[in-house]
Design an enzyme around this catalytic site. Structure first.
Site, PDB file in Angstrom:
ATOM      1  N   LYS A 124       0.841  -1.203   0.000  1.00 20.98           N
ATOM      2  CA  LYS A 124       0.000   0.000   0.000  1.00 20.98           C
ATOM      3  C   LYS A 124       0.873   1.248   0.000  1.00 20.98           C
ATOM      4  CE  LYS A 124      -2.044   2.555   3.107  1.00 20.98           C
ATOM      5  NZ  LYS A 124      -1.845   3.851   2.424  1.00 20.98           N
ATOM      6  N   GLU A 178      10.924   1.749   9.624  1.00 23.31           N
ATOM      7  CA  GLU A 178      11.835   2.856   9.304  1.00 23.31           C
ATOM      8  C   GLU A 178      11.043   4.123   9.549  1.00 23.31           C
ATOM      9  OE1 GLU A 178      14.858   2.420   8.740  1.00 23.31           O
ATOM     10  OE2 GLU A 178      15.065   0.399   7.935  1.00 23.31           O
ATOM     11  N   CYS A 238      13.691  11.567   5.104  1.00 25.11           N
ATOM     12  CA  CYS A 238      13.884  11.179   6.503  1.00 25.11           C
ATOM     13  C   CYS A 238      15.319  11.437   6.956  1.00 25.11           C
ATOM     14  CB  CYS A 238      13.535   9.711   6.682  1.00 25.11           C
ATOM     15  SG  CYS A 238      14.411   8.648   5.530  1.00 25.11           S
ATOM     16  N   GLU A 256      10.456  16.855  13.907  1.00 25.50           N
ATOM     17  CA  GLU A 256      10.690  16.605  12.477  1.00 25.50           C
ATOM     18  C   GLU A 256       9.736  17.484  11.660  1.00 25.50           C
ATOM     19  OE1 GLU A 256       9.423  12.853  10.696  1.00 25.50           O
ATOM     20  OE2 GLU A 256      11.334  12.724   9.644  1.00 25.50           O
TER      21      GLU A 256
END
Ligand code: NAD
Length: 491
Positions: free
Chosen positions: A182, A258, A292, A394
């Site tokens: 997905k 991750e 990331c 972040e």
């Protein structure tokens, strides 16, 4: 007016070797982030569709030829997938640029070849694998077999859709598993092709299924609780990882995560700024900072602070922000309105926290046809307080913070003062210091005098809240295989 839209694509689900529509005729639309034009109508997988896909993957695993196939035959088919991807490289790169808003040359030069290489690498790597023998004495012999686990749910984010999906699909397939994939709801295009490419490469029906939809209370959540799914390999936000871990717990699925990052990019006074500045610019603003591994906290030794800030600002201001389909563009828009709002909220937070704005901080001037795009200038702050939210959270956009430091000890303390631990970057010409810092920063990857250099055999993943497990070479295969011990009585 420049026309960026060619047509509105219809994206269906790919289940058991064929394209199918959403069973309840549910669809959602995807917009070009550079213009807000609708570029795709996507069939949304219902619970019944997810069930169909997971059952197809289970049947293909249990009774299909895939897991029993000689490894050389399986690897040849996976390599063929990669070849087809490269034959369609331009089309796929255009799609990725359109969907994500990333500059076309980056998709064409870097991401699509890397996506293909993710497949060939693991196809080749698997062919080199063996097992171990443990001769106990004259009476018994133990040996190992590495067998596939079963059905994998592969759930990926929107920032590097095809590259991150093939990074999971390569080892998953090479080891003989089957997959339900997905992609993120914002960027379904390129990943939607994986089913048809697998079929064309001769991979049996049901081995590669691709569904579309959202996360919570939608397709993503249904996958992570489905009884036919044995493992979940997920890349995305740390908060989503926590949710998935909880929902996967009931059926004891193995998980590989991750997650987010807030990398320290540490520039010491003896660094070569001719290299450190341009690489730090790429690390900060590539893919509009939606990476990331982005070096979003730039720790600079105070003795070179002014020189670094000046050069860094000049290089950031020289970046060409614009249409992702234009080959001269260095930086495109952010991926969606929702994400644009999130990133922009940090401009206000930075102001409230007393950060000094060095560059950017607003929408760039752009041609009229891009007026609705989710654009933000490359933005740089200097913030003395490493506890400030812009130094801790972040942001995942083109917003970086320069944090001054005086000593090596202080740099290390600031670098480790975060809940994330995905990666870090060190710029120094002092060999001992490079090693010292590399040993003591709590992060999965440390780049010294470089950034984003990858050897696919090496472990990749995060410490602390940046992930669970490692991907790459044998580390991926550990996740995607069951190690079995067979003990033979010799007498
Ligand atoms: P996200 O977590 O919002 O979504 C990622 C995927 O998970 C999407 O497909 C989404 O639909 C799905 N999802 C969301 N909620 C779910 C749920 N409850 N159950 C199952 N699936 C669910 O992340 P994003 O915003 O798409 O991506 C950005 C994030 O990804 C950033 O935090 C970034 O650091 C991280 N990321 C990490 C790496 C890495 O290698 N560590 C690489 C790229 C991106």
């Amino acid at each position: 007016m420049k026309q960026t839209l060619t047509k509105v694509r219809e994206i269906k689900l790919f289940i058991n070797g064929e394209y199918v529509e959403s069973s309840e005729n549910k669809t959602f639309t995807v917009k070009n982030p550079a213009t807000q034009e609708v570029i795709a109508t996507v069939h949304e997988a219902t619970k019944a569709d997810v069930d169909r896909a997971c059952r197809a993957a289970r049947a293909a695993f249990e009774s299909g030829p895939w897991r029993m196939m000689p490894v050389s035959e399986r690897s040849a088919k996976i390599r063929r997938m990669a070849e087809i991807m490269m034959e369609r490289r331009e089309e796929i790169a255009r799609m990725e640029a359109l969907d994500v808003g990333k500059p076309y040359p980056i998709a064409y030069e870097r991401e699509i070849p890397r996506a293909a290489y993710n497949l060939t690498f693991f196809a080749d790597f698997m062919e080199q694998q063996g097992g171990e023998t443990f001769p106990m004495d004259e009476e018994y012999l133990n040996y190992t077999r590495y067998e596939p686990v079963g059905v994998a749910a592969l759930i990926t984010p929107w920032n590097l859709p095809l590259m991150l999906t093939t990074w999971k699909l390569g080892p998953c397939l090479a080891a003989g598993n089957t997959a339900v994939i997905k992609p993120a709801e914002h960027t379904p295009m390129t990943v939607s092709l994986l089913g048809e490419i697998a079929k064309e490469a001769g991979i049996p029906d049901g081995v590669v299924n691709v569904i579309q939809g959202f996360g919570a209370n939608s397709a993503g959540a249904y996958m992570t609780t489905h009884p036919d799914v044995d493992m979940v390999s997920f890349t995305g936000e740390t908060t989503t990882g926590k949710t998935i871990m909880k929902s996967a717990a009931d059926s004891l699925k193995r998980v590989s995560f991750e997650l987010g990052g807030k990398a320290a990019n540490i520039v010491f006074e003896d660094a070569n700024l001719e290299k450190a500045v341009p690489t730090s610019i790429t690390a900060a603003f590539m893919n509009s900072g939606q990476v990331c591994l982005a070096g979003s906290r730039i720790l600079v030794q105070r003795s070179i602070l002014d020189a670094f800030v000046e050069k860094f600002k000049e290089a950031a201001n020289a970046l060409k922000v614009g249409d992702p389909q234009d080959s001269k563009t260095n930086m495109g828009p952010l991926v969606s309105d929702e994400h644009y709002q999130k990133v922009s909220s940090y401009l206000e937070i930075a102001k409230e926290e007393g950060a000094t704005l060095v560059a950017g901080g607003k929408r760039p001037e752009l041609p009229g046809y891009l007026k609705d795009g989710y654009y933000l200038e490359p933005t740089i702050y200097v913030q003395e307080n490493p506890q400030a939210r812009i130094c801790q959270e972040e942001i995942f956009g083109p917003v970086v913070t320069i944090i001054p430091f005086d000593t090596e000890e202080e740099a290390l303390e600031i670098a480790n003062d975060t809940e994330y631990g995905l990666n870090a970057v060190v710029w120094t010409d002092n060999l001992q210091r490079a090693h010292r810092i590399s040993h003591h920063v709590r992060a999965g990857t440390i780049w010294v005098n470089c950034w984003f250099v990858r050897d696919l055999r090496a472990p990749f993943g995060g410490m602390k809240k940046s992930g669970i497990g490692r991907e790459g070479g044998k580390f991926s295969l550990e996740f995607f295989t069951e190690s079995k011990n067979i003990c033979i009585a010799l007498k």
